[in-house]
Scaffold this motif. Structure first.
Motif, PDB file in Angstrom:
ATOM      1  N   GLY A  68       0.932  -0.992  -0.010  1.00 55.15           N
ATOM      2  CA  GLY A  68       0.062  -0.073   0.107  1.00 55.15           C
ATOM      3  C   GLY A  68       0.991   1.226   0.071  1.00 55.15           C
ATOM      4  O   GLY A  68       1.951   1.406   0.180  1.00 55.15           O
ATOM      5  N   ARG A  69       0.369   2.263  -0.617  1.00 58.46           N
ATOM      6  CA  ARG A  69       1.085   3.582  -0.775  1.00 58.46           C
ATOM      7  C   ARG A  69       1.505   4.237   0.742  1.00 58.46           C
ATOM      8  O   ARG A  69       2.621   4.402   0.720  1.00 58.46           O
ATOM      9  CB  ARG A  69       0.227   4.676  -1.555  1.00 58.46           C
ATOM     10  N   THR A  70       0.702   4.071   1.651  1.00 63.71           N
ATOM     11  CA  THR A  70       1.041   4.972   2.816  1.00 63.71           C
ATOM     12  C   THR A  70       2.099   4.034   3.742  1.00 63.71           C
ATOM     13  O   THR A  70       3.144   4.513   4.270  1.00 63.71           O
ATOM     14  CB  THR A  70      -0.314   5.053   3.878  1.00 63.71           C
ATOM     15  N   GLU A  71       1.823   2.572   3.473  1.00 62.71           N
ATOM     16  CA  GLU A  71       2.890   1.589   3.941  1.00 62.71           C
ATOM     17  C   GLU A  71       4.203   1.795   3.529  1.00 62.71           C
ATOM     18  O   GLU A  71       5.297   1.701   3.849  1.00 62.71           O
ATOM     19  CB  GLU A  71       2.220   0.170   3.897  1.00 62.71           C
ATOM     20  N   THR A  72       4.141   1.983   2.120  1.00 65.25           N
ATOM     21  CA  THR A  72       5.546   2.278   1.424  1.00 65.25           C
ATOM     22  C   THR A  72       6.161   3.262   1.884  1.00 65.25           C
ATOM     23  O   THR A  72       7.505   3.244   2.064  1.00 65.25           O
ATOM     24  CB  THR A  72       5.124   2.191  -0.343  1.00 65.25           C
ATOM     25  N   TYR A  73       5.442   4.448   1.958  1.00 65.66           N
ATOM     26  CA  TYR A  73       6.289   5.595   2.628  1.00 65.66           C
ATOM     27  C   TYR A  73       6.845   5.345   3.995  1.00 65.66           C
ATOM     28  O   TYR A  73       7.864   5.734   4.236  1.00 65.66           O
ATOM     29  CB  TYR A  73       5.507   6.884   2.555  1.00 65.66           C
ATOM     30  N   ASN A  74       6.018   4.463   4.721  1.00 60.60           N
ATOM     31  CA  ASN A  74       6.460   4.207   6.072  1.00 60.60           C
ATOM     32  C   ASN A  74       7.839   3.386   6.282  1.00 60.60           C
ATOM     33  O   ASN A  74       8.798   3.626   6.539  1.00 60.60           O
ATOM     34  CB  ASN A  74       5.304   3.549   6.928  1.00 60.60           C
ATOM     35  N   HIS A  75       7.988   2.395   5.252  1.00 61.25           N
ATOM     36  CA  HIS A  75       8.889   1.544   5.086  1.00 61.25           C
ATOM     37  C   HIS A  75      10.255   2.399   4.429  1.00 61.25           C
ATOM     38  O   HIS A  75      11.303   2.250   4.737  1.00 61.25           O
ATOM     39  CB  HIS A  75       8.632   0.542   4.010  1.00 61.25           C
ATOM     40  N   ILE A  76       9.894   3.261   3.553  1.00 61.11           N
ATOM     41  CA  ILE A  76      10.808   4.062   2.865  1.00 61.11           C
ATOM     42  C   ILE A  76      11.765   4.946   4.009  1.00 61.11           C
ATOM     43  O   ILE A  76      12.842   5.090   4.044  1.00 61.11           O
ATOM     44  CB  ILE A  76      10.315   4.619   1.748  1.00 61.11           C
ATOM     45  N   THR A  77      10.561   5.587   4.875  1.00 59.81           N
ATOM     46  CA  THR A  77      11.296   6.432   5.735  1.00 59.81           C
ATOM     47  C   THR A  77      12.269   5.421   6.997  1.00 59.81           C
ATOM     48  O   THR A  77      13.052   6.045   7.220  1.00 59.81           O
ATOM     49  CB  THR A  77      10.236   6.949   6.683  1.00 59.81           C
ATOM     50  N   SER A  78      11.720   4.357   7.026  1.00 54.57           N
ATOM     51  CA  SER A  78      12.584   3.556   7.931  1.00 54.57           C
ATOM     52  C   SER A  78      13.836   3.247   7.214  1.00 54.57           C
ATOM     53  O   SER A  78      14.862   3.178   8.046  1.00 54.57           O
ATOM     54  CB  SER A  78      11.851   2.190   8.258  1.00 54.57           C
ATOM     55  N   LEU A  79      13.969   2.794   6.009  1.00 50.82           N
ATOM     56  CA  LEU A  79      15.184   2.384   5.351  1.00 50.82           C
ATOM     57  C   LEU A  79      15.850   3.651   5.350  1.00 50.82           C
ATOM     58  O   LEU A  79      17.216   3.661   5.453  1.00 50.82           O
ATOM     59  CB  LEU A  79      14.849   1.887   4.206  1.00 50.82           C
ATOM     60  N   MET A  80      15.475   4.875   5.104  1.00 49.59           N
ATOM     61  CA  MET A  80      16.189   6.186   5.285  1.00 49.59           C
ATOM     62  C   MET A  80      16.692   6.279   6.507  1.00 49.59           C
ATOM     63  O   MET A  80      17.962   6.749   6.414  1.00 49.59           O
ATOM     64  CB  MET A  80      15.588   7.159   4.786  1.00 49.59           C
ATOM     65  N   SER A  81      16.112   6.096   7.570  1.00 51.11           N
ATOM     66  CA  SER A  81      16.633   6.450   8.782  1.00 51.11           C
ATOM     67  C   SER A  81      17.770   5.443   9.228  1.00 51.11           C
ATOM     68  O   SER A  81      18.632   5.558   9.982  1.00 51.11           O
ATOM     69  CB  SER A  81      15.705   6.156   9.946  1.00 51.11           C
ATOM     70  N   ARG A  82      17.913   4.120   8.635  1.00 51.49           N
ATOM     71  CA  ARG A  82      18.776   3.440   8.892  1.00 51.49           C
ATOM     72  C   ARG A  82      20.061   3.555   7.946  1.00 51.49           C
ATOM     73  O   ARG A  82      21.001   2.831   8.167  1.00 51.49           O
ATOM     74  CB  ARG A  82      18.175   1.932   8.462  1.00 51.49           C
ATOM     75  N   GLY A  83      20.062   4.479   7.076  1.00 58.14           N
ATOM     76  CA  GLY A  83      21.242   4.709   6.103  1.00 58.14           C
ATOM     77  C   GLY A  83      21.327   3.840   4.961  1.00 58.14           C
ATOM     78  O   GLY A  83      22.291   3.880   4.373  1.00 58.14           O
ATOM     79  N   LEU A  84      20.217   3.197   4.635  1.00 63.25           N
ATOM     80  CA  LEU A  84      20.239   2.511   3.429  1.00 63.25           C
ATOM     81  C   LEU A  84      19.571   3.005   2.161  1.00 63.25           C
ATOM     82  O   LEU A  84      19.913   2.620   1.004  1.00 63.25           O
ATOM     83  CB  LEU A  84      19.644   1.093   3.807  1.00 63.25           C
ATOM     84  N   VAL A  85      18.789   3.988   2.315  1.00 60.52           N
ATOM     85  CA  VAL A  85      18.034   4.397   1.044  1.00 60.52           C
ATOM     86  C   VAL A  85      18.248   5.993   1.298  1.00 60.52           C
ATOM     87  O   VAL A  85      18.060   6.528   2.349  1.00 60.52           O
ATOM     88  CB  VAL A  85      16.611   3.967   1.117  1.00 60.52           C
ATOM     89  N   PHE A  86      18.318   6.565   0.238  1.00 63.87           N
ATOM     90  CA  PHE A  86      18.343   8.031  -0.216  1.00 63.87           C
ATOM     91  C   PHE A  86      17.299   8.589  -0.876  1.00 63.87           C
ATOM     92  O   PHE A  86      16.606   7.733  -1.720  1.00 63.87           O
ATOM     93  CB  PHE A  86      19.643   8.391  -0.853  1.00 63.87           C
ATOM     94  N   SER A  87      16.830   9.917  -1.062  1.00 64.49           N
ATOM     95  CA  SER A  87      16.009  10.456  -1.883  1.00 64.49           C
ATOM     96  C   SER A  87      16.728  11.873  -2.385  1.00 64.49           C
ATOM     97  O   SER A  87      17.329  12.470  -1.750  1.00 64.49           O
ATOM     98  CB  SER A  87      14.852  10.982  -0.910  1.00 64.49           C
ATOM     99  N   ASN A  88      16.025  12.139  -3.517  1.00 63.20           N
ATOM    100  CA  ASN A  88      16.638  13.089  -4.239  1.00 63.20           C
ATOM    101  C   ASN A  88      15.664  14.420  -4.035  1.00 63.20           C
ATOM    102  O   ASN A  88      14.567  14.320  -3.337  1.00 63.20           O
ATOM    103  CB  ASN A  88      16.709  13.066  -5.804  1.00 63.20           C
ATOM    104  N   PHE A  89      16.030  15.439  -4.482  1.00 64.52           N
ATOM    105  CA  PHE A  89      15.043  16.887  -4.104  1.00 64.52           C
ATOM    106  C   PHE A  89      14.148  17.154  -5.355  1.00 64.52           C
ATOM    107  O   PHE A  89      13.429  18.022  -5.342  1.00 64.52           O
ATOM    108  CB  PHE A  89      15.798  18.140  -3.929  1.00 64.52           C
ATOM    109  N   GLY A  90      13.892  16.289  -6.324  1.00 63.02           N
ATOM    110  CA  GLY A  90      13.072  16.183  -7.447  1.00 63.02           C
ATOM    111  C   GLY A  90      11.584  16.201  -7.146  1.00 63.02           C
ATOM    112  O   GLY A  90      11.299  15.712  -6.229  1.00 63.02           O
ATOM    113  N   ARG A  91      10.977  16.209  -8.294  1.00 62.46           N
ATOM    114  CA  ARG A  91       9.186  16.129  -7.950  1.00 62.46           C
ATOM    115  C   ARG A  91       9.108  15.523  -9.202  1.00 62.46           C
ATOM    116  O   ARG A  91       9.272  15.881 -10.366  1.00 62.46           O
ATOM    117  CB  ARG A  91       8.634  17.431  -7.984  1.00 62.46           C
ATOM    118  N   PRO A  92       8.398  14.242  -9.201  1.00 63.32           N
ATOM    119  CA  PRO A  92       8.094  13.378  -8.074  1.00 63.32           C
ATOM    120  C   PRO A  92       9.436  13.063  -7.322  1.00 63.32           C
ATOM    121  O   PRO A  92      10.549  12.961  -8.232  1.00 63.32           O
ATOM    122  CB  PRO A  92       7.237  12.224  -8.400  1.00 63.32           C
TER     123      PRO A  92
END
Length: 283
Positions: A68-92
């Motif tokens: 699910g979309r909301t759950e995906t964002y939660n997991h991405i946030t968790s992975l980012m907090s672990r230092g495993l995933v990054f995000s760019n500043f673009g849109r989307p």
């Protein structure tokens, strides 16, 4: 490109062909390994998806992993907090992950630091808990007739090691070939040999035919005692019984390479007597 096609593309870099039946086993092995290092099943899937895809939006991640979309964002946030995933500043926003080797190194180092901190503070924590407990009017824990459900090789191996090193008189083991080798690689067979040298009686029944490769002459007397080995047919249940007081039972479903190992610990004497009788009849 579909999710499984991306996985195949990733595994081909390691010499695994798309038509190789080992591809699913390899993929499952990677997922299981990531979960052993603390990721949830869905976090592991998302991380591996990003490793193979290089970068993706949350919408793509959600769609291709059936999360699910909301759950995906939660997991991405968790992975980012672990230092495993990054995000760019673009849109989307697009997300990308560390390469798999660096991600594994990062997880291992993070786990190592946490374990070292816990080990260093163990004595202090134990004193704090003991002090807190002694200040309360609590009844003693009934240790008899207790049990634990154990899931995974690590939990089983740790519990077996604990009861084995606490043996006072006798260690009984009934092991099939794979379990025997697994316990050897976990250092438990060395522990058993060490306990035999201290005078603990050891009886081993196993379907493994080449125990000498691992046990190195265990039929010979060790100190005032010896390890007695008997050859048996493969069994669907394996166990380690210590002093007729504690037992760890490993449950196999016939396809151990495709399933997680499960089992249980108990000090319930009626249950223990059943497995002891089974051992005596198997020899």
């Amino acid at each position: 490109m579909s999710s499984i096609s991306q996985i195949w593309s990733f595994l081909e870099k390691f010499g695994v062909r798309m038509d190789d039946p080992q591809v699913y086993k390899a993929y499952d092995g990677i997922l299981n390994g990531l979960q052993e290092m603390g990721l949830s099943s869905k976090e592991a899937r998302i991380l591996l998806y990003l490793v193979t895809r290089k970068q993706a939006t949350a919408v793509d991640i959600s769609k291709h992993n059936d999360i699910g979309r909301t759950e995906t964002y939660n997991h991405i946030t968790s992975l980012m907090s672990r230092g495993l995933v990054f995000s760019n500043f673009g849109r989307p926003q697009k997300y990308y992950a560390l390469p798999l080797d660096k991600a594994i190194d990062h997880l291992v180092e993070t786990r190592r630091e946490a374990l070292q901190h816990l080990l260093a503070a163990k004595e202090e924590y134990c004193k704090m808990i003991e002090k807190a407990s002694s200040s309360m009017s609590l009844s003693n824990v009934e240790e008899k007739n207790s049990y634990q459900i154990l899931s995974g090789k690590n939990a089983l191996s740790s519990t077996i090691k604990r009861i084995t090193l606490g043996a006072k008189e006798e260690i009984i083991l009934l092991l099939n070939e794979k379990t025997f080798v697994d316990l050897y690689h976990a250092g438990i067979m060395d522990d058993v040999a060490s306990m035999a040298k201290r005078g603990i009686a050891v009886r081993l029944q196993t379907s493994y035919k080449n125990t000498q490769e691992y046990a190195g002459g265990t039929r010979q007397a060790v100190g005032n005692n010896k390890i007695v080995i008997e050859s048996i047919e493969e069994k669907m249940v394996n166990f380690v019984l210590v002093d007729n007081k504690e037992i760890v039972v490993m449950l196999l479903d016939g396809k151990p390479e495709k399933s997680k190992l499960h089992g249980f610990y108990t000090n319930n004497l009626p249950i223990i007597s059943v497995f002891k009788a089974f051992f005596e009849k198997s020899g």
